[in-house]
Design an enzyme around this catalytic site. Structure first.
Site, PDB file in Angstrom:
ATOM      1  N   SER A 105       2.292  41.170  61.569  1.00 13.09           N
ATOM      2  CA  SER A 105       1.224  41.464  60.893  1.00 13.09           C
ATOM      3  C   SER A 105       0.254  40.036  60.856  1.00 13.09           C
ATOM      4  CB  SER A 105       1.132  41.560  59.276  1.00 13.09           C
ATOM      5  OG  SER A 105       1.992  40.355  58.696  1.00 13.09           O
ATOM      6  N   MET A 106       0.858  38.895  61.031  1.00 14.36           N
ATOM      7  CA  MET A 106       0.037  37.663  61.442  1.00 14.36           C
ATOM      8  C   MET A 106      -0.595  37.612  62.714  1.00 14.36           C
ATOM      9  SD  MET A 106      -0.603  35.842  58.624  1.00 14.36           S
ATOM     10  CE  MET A 106      -1.169  34.395  59.368  1.00 14.36           C
ATOM     11  N   SER A 117       7.756  29.714  59.210  1.00 16.54           N
ATOM     12  CA  SER A 117       8.373  29.062  58.187  1.00 16.54           C
ATOM     13  C   SER A 117       9.916  28.980  58.682  1.00 16.54           C
ATOM     14  CB  SER A 117       8.265  29.396  56.878  1.00 16.54           C
ATOM     15  OG  SER A 117       8.710  30.701  56.612  1.00 16.54           O
ATOM     16  N   HIS A 165      -0.099  34.201  40.834  1.00 16.59           N
ATOM     17  CA  HIS A 165       0.233  35.163  41.843  1.00 16.59           C
ATOM     18  C   HIS A 165       0.681  36.573  41.368  1.00 16.59           C
ATOM     19  CE1 HIS A 165       1.048  31.450  44.140  1.00 16.59           C
ATOM     20  NE2 HIS A 165       0.844  32.291  45.424  1.00 16.59           N
ATOM     21  N   LYS A 194       5.906  38.421  43.144  1.00 13.59           N
ATOM     22  CA  LYS A 194       6.137  37.164  43.543  1.00 13.59           C
ATOM     23  C   LYS A 194       7.490  36.647  42.793  1.00 13.59           C
ATOM     24  CE  LYS A 194       4.799  32.361  44.887  1.00 13.59           C
ATOM     25  NZ  LYS A 194       5.478  32.537  46.378  1.00 13.59           N
TER      26      LYS A 194
END
Lengths: 254, 254, 254, 254
Positions: free
Chosen positions: D12-13, D91, D145, D149
């Site tokens: 998606s990124m 990450s 958020h 989350k």
């Protein structure tokens, strides 16, 4: 020990400055200039009181000025000519007067600070807004003040717009030429909106928007005690300044 | 079991309504009206598809309309004349058309709802703003939208101003005749400020101020899925309505 | 003309109430109860001053009480027994005492109001929060106070949580059993977060979230003058109340 | 012309990064690494597609990595060893892995950037918060958020607390040892409050308070497109970096 002289020591700001100086371990209040200061005798015995500028016959390291637009120029000139470093919160100095004072300071090799706004939250807001504009050229300002404030927008808001324009790397993507009245007033390409409501004191927000995200910086001034933090920063820095600078942001160590 | 018919079932809103109806335990989707709906065949076999209004030969309890300003009046007239209770999210009905539809509804003894805004947060904001204005006559509106929104201020903001004016018990204390551009645009005595920034979606704040205090109501619409909550409220209420009402706030049970 | 008696007229709140009453065209201040009130003589000659409850030998229509938790119960009992309608801003009445006072009021056929909070913005925030919870069961409270406030969360925040729970039609969708400390403290299923910072006065926000949208209600109390608006509402309404009610929201005409 | 290679180009990124690179006048997309990239053929003919790291036989100036915690270390090692400057948004790199990559970069005399967060508003918020803490040691963080989350507080909030602690010149005046749950969770002496509500996306506020004033910095991430601005900053800077740095703030030119 820094020897401090306060001009305007009996005004609403001056009184708070007196308290501030008396609380600093490394400062000593040696004299004040204020109408009736001598007679009223509200000061400690170690503090010399003067009603008139030309009566002053003592010396100090620092001259703090919270007086009037009429008095400030002569006051600061006097201070510089008598080897006192000025911290000026009085408004009303013209650009020409400021430049003349800076020349005298240079000649005397003295630093000092003239600050239109000693509120740290407002000063930081402007500094951050300028930096953020580098990456977020699209910005709008909303300032909110008490119902009695006559002018709109506020001087701080106009100054913020100027700093955003300085920080911008390109033009924003918003059509700021829109002439709808609801779109606010345009300063340096930044729309400013002014809210006037009872209950409010003095508040300002800068809204930045970019693709998929927003950044907002807000400051609230609830009362004038807030200025004392800024005066304290000036007191801490003024002895090591080599110039007479304009703006508290010039002496923030960040 | 409520039998539901959806007009505009293949549009961006319509698709979400289809999903909503299919999720309700007490609703059954019996038919849709949409261009190419028949051919594309994206619907369950139990759903009858129609391309044209005059082809429709089935009946339902509820007619949900998310179509076009051109089609909505004829659609809703058809629905009422065929004993279907309308839930209308399509904009573009004139006051005259709305009144004519209300008369037909009365004649048929059918209730329904025409809502310019199905977003619950916006509807509640307007309701609360009207109530708060009773005690806080001084109010200003700030609406914030994406950079592509051309009109300013937004229709919802103008409507909010109208409701604040209705709720006010007296005039506010602020000089709203100030002609400084930064003071925004005045609607019903309420200044409206419009912010346009990339990243923003659709947001509105109402700021109230009184002696020593402030009250702020804010709503944020992040995406159109928010409208579905409002449509669900309408679905829950429409069978018990005795009139064709305008505005979701008319059917909120608070 | 309403004849008004003020108990606690020399306290910080009492002084403001005296000014408020004197400004009302339809009110007359006839007497005050306060320690040293008689001696100090700060009141108009038409105002009778009393140091002790049992000295009071005049009558009035309304008894306003801003005294102490120790004095309030006996004060209000005295007022009711002498045909005065109470407006009570003093805290400290127990549930039992309140109920006893309500019984006396009923016997005397007198109305009145006991309000833990006369701040209109806080009272409206709680009212709106209860209503919004009907459609937005997911809510969190953030209260922000000055650094010296020792208890957390505030009484008003706890009361707001109670009203949200009352307004909810179902349970929210958020897992409030999360035991992470950052998730705040849970009251009636509503997480409360307490911020303590210098500069802040007394502020509260309620955040509601639903699919694709958010609703936020915020109130700011900048100083105690804000309570006077609420006392004025009570003054306007108290003669027409038929019961001794608890909570300013009970007498708001919205 | 900078030759760019994208690892994770079909995620998606990754998809958004592909679009970003294709829009830059001074960049050319020369290759991608992604499962099935070769077969699916969604890329221009000039773009070489690879399914496996060890198949790559072309060179580029820049390696952009939005892959998985499992793949990122080997990917970046490969990139550096083949003279490609890394821009890493994936990450999962441990401190040891990061240090090893920095050593390889030093040996190869290549710069690059590993950024846990490419959102400019979040990065600026943290930078400004650190600076403001110098003058406002009293600070609290509220992060908000979406309801899904699971962890609380967010990693960005914890990082913000760390930067505030670094920026502080002294300790704050607030009693942060208060063990009331409503007072949030303490990180580096900064209370963090976490709100979880449907409708919300990813938002963070830092509240600073000082005598008589407040400063608030807020950022809102509405969708992931916001990260692209940060990736663009990295694309603009990476060729002139002499080290492999961690954090987008290290390469902001303010």
């Amino acid at each position: 020990m820094k020897r401090v002289f306060i001009a305007g020591a009996t005004g609403s700001m001056g009184k708070q400055v007196v308290q501030l100086v008396e609380k600093q371990a490394d400062c000593e209040l040696v004299g004040v200039l204020a109408p009736h200061a001598k007679k009223d005798g509200d000061f400690a015995k170690t503090v010399q009181c003067f009603d008139q500028l030309d009566e002053i016959d003592i010396s100090a390291d620092i001259w703090i000025d919270f007086t009037t637009p009429q008095a400030v120029f002569e006051n600061v000139k006097f201070a510089l000519n008598h080897q006192m470093r000025p911290i000026v919160g009085t408004s009303g100095l013209t650009t020409e007067q400021t430049e003349e004072l800076q020349k005298i300071a240079e000649g005397q090799q003295l630093g000092g600070v003239i600050a239109p706004n000693f509120g740290l939250s407002a000063v930081l807001l402007m500094k951050f807004a300028q930096e953020a504009a580098r990456y977020f050229p699209d910005a709008e300002i909303i300032e909110m003040h008490h119902a009695d404030k006559l002018d709109a927008p506020s001087g701080t808001a106009i100054n913020t717009a100027k700093m955003i324009a300085k920080g911008r790397s390109g033009s924003g993507s918003i059509d700021t030429n829109n002439d709808a009245r609801a779109r606010g007033d345009l300063y340096d390409g930044v729309p400013i909106h002014a809210v006037r409501l009872p209950g409010y004191v003095a508040h300002e927000q800068v809204l930045f928007g970019g693709p998929g995200e927003a950044l907002t910086i807000r400051q609230d001034s609830f009362d004038r005690s807030s200025f004392m933090q800024g005066v304290k920063v000036a007191l801490d820095q003024v002895m090591s300044l080599s110039k007479l600078v304009v703006g508290l942001d010039k002496i923030l160590s960040i």
